[in-house]
Design an enzyme around this catalytic site. Sequence first.
Site, PDB file in Angstrom:
ATOM      1  CB  CYS A  39       5.102  -3.780  -1.165  1.00 17.61           C
ATOM      2  SG  CYS A  39       5.583  -2.419  -2.266  1.00 17.61           S
ATOM      3  NE  ARG A  47       7.543   6.012   0.929  1.00 21.37           N
ATOM      4  CZ  ARG A  47       6.811   7.110   0.911  1.00 21.37           C
ATOM      5  NH1 ARG A  47       7.081   8.109   1.693  1.00 21.37           N
ATOM      6  NH2 ARG A  47       5.787   7.217   0.089  1.00 21.37           N
ATOM      7  N   GLY A  98       0.867  -1.173   0.000  1.00 24.18           N
ATOM      8  CA  GLY A  98       0.000   0.000   0.000  1.00 24.18           C
ATOM      9  C   GLY A  98       0.902   1.221   0.000  1.00 24.18           C
ATOM     10  CD  GLU A  99       1.971   6.543   0.595  1.00 18.82           C
ATOM     11  OE1 GLU A  99       3.196   6.715   0.389  1.00 18.82           O
ATOM     12  OE2 GLU A  99       1.401   6.969   1.605  1.00 18.82           O
ATOM     13  CB  SER A 100       5.011   3.385   3.735  1.00 18.10           C
ATOM     14  OG  SER A 100       5.690   4.400   3.038  1.00 18.10           O
ATOM     15  CB  ILE A 124       3.743  -2.136  -8.085  1.00 18.63           C
ATOM     16  CG1 ILE A 124       3.329  -3.246  -9.048  1.00 18.63           C
ATOM     17  CG2 ILE A 124       3.017  -0.820  -8.392  1.00 18.63           C
ATOM     18  CD1 ILE A 124       1.886  -3.678  -8.892  1.00 18.63           C
ATOM     19  NE  ARG A 125       3.636   3.581  -5.657  1.00 18.95           N
ATOM     20  CZ  ARG A 125       2.390   3.852  -5.316  1.00 18.95           C
ATOM     21  NH1 ARG A 125       1.649   4.569  -6.103  1.00 18.95           N
ATOM     22  NH2 ARG A 125       1.889   3.444  -4.183  1.00 18.95           N
ATOM     23  CD  GLU A 181      -0.368  -8.688  -3.020  1.00 16.66           C
ATOM     24  OE1 GLU A 181      -0.340  -7.439  -3.107  1.00 16.66           O
ATOM     25  OE2 GLU A 181       0.637  -9.350  -2.677  1.00 16.66           O
ATOM     26  CG  HIS A 221       2.605  -6.094  -4.647  1.00 16.50           C
ATOM     27  ND1 HIS A 221       1.827  -5.642  -3.613  1.00 16.50           N
ATOM     28  CD2 HIS A 221       3.427  -5.062  -4.983  1.00 16.50           C
ATOM     29  CE1 HIS A 221       2.151  -4.395  -3.327  1.00 16.50           C
ATOM     30  NE2 HIS A 221       3.133  -4.022  -4.140  1.00 16.50           N
TER      31      HIS A 221
END
EC number: 4.3.3.6
Length: 181
Positions: free
Chosen positions: A78, A98, A46-48, A126-127, A164, A162
């Site tokens: 991630c 990050r 997600g977004e940390s 992804i990122r 998943e 990821h």
Amino acid sequence: MVVGVLALQGDFEAHRKMLEDLGAEVREVRVPADLDGLDGLVMPGGESTTMTLGIQREGLGDPLRDFVRSGKPVLGTCAGMIMLDREHLGVMDTLARRNAFGRQIRSFEEDLEIPGIEGPVRAVFIRAPWLAEYGDAVEILAEVDGHPVAARQDNMLVISFHPEIAGETRVHELFLQGLKP
């Protein structure tokens, strides 16, 4: 066995489904009481920054630290890798960088060899972060271009990709093996 999935932000539903398909009972974790009685915990991507704010808002910082320190298995993917590092929850002797491979346009897939998993693991980045620093107690499990992207320390398993998204169940299976008596 009851596994929690931190459900403040990110693709926690995909982790929930994967764990349920593997036979685990899953509880979404949003407040400290949701950690009670869990046998393990997944901290998804997600977004940390958003996750940090959610953890602060819900008073989850100390309860999460206590859970990790209890020795129960924890899988961080991630942003979950970032959340466990020295600058965030401070429970893993790592420092994650990050977006280390670049912005979303730099997303990629790679086959990785990970100890404890037979055959290559399809990893979707992804990122994605990587481990910029890590202590002696940290075992590096996989690298991309010399950068650590999978590691273990005590009861914590972290990956910067990821599984998943790729439908790759074997990382979750490796995590669940740590739950069995």
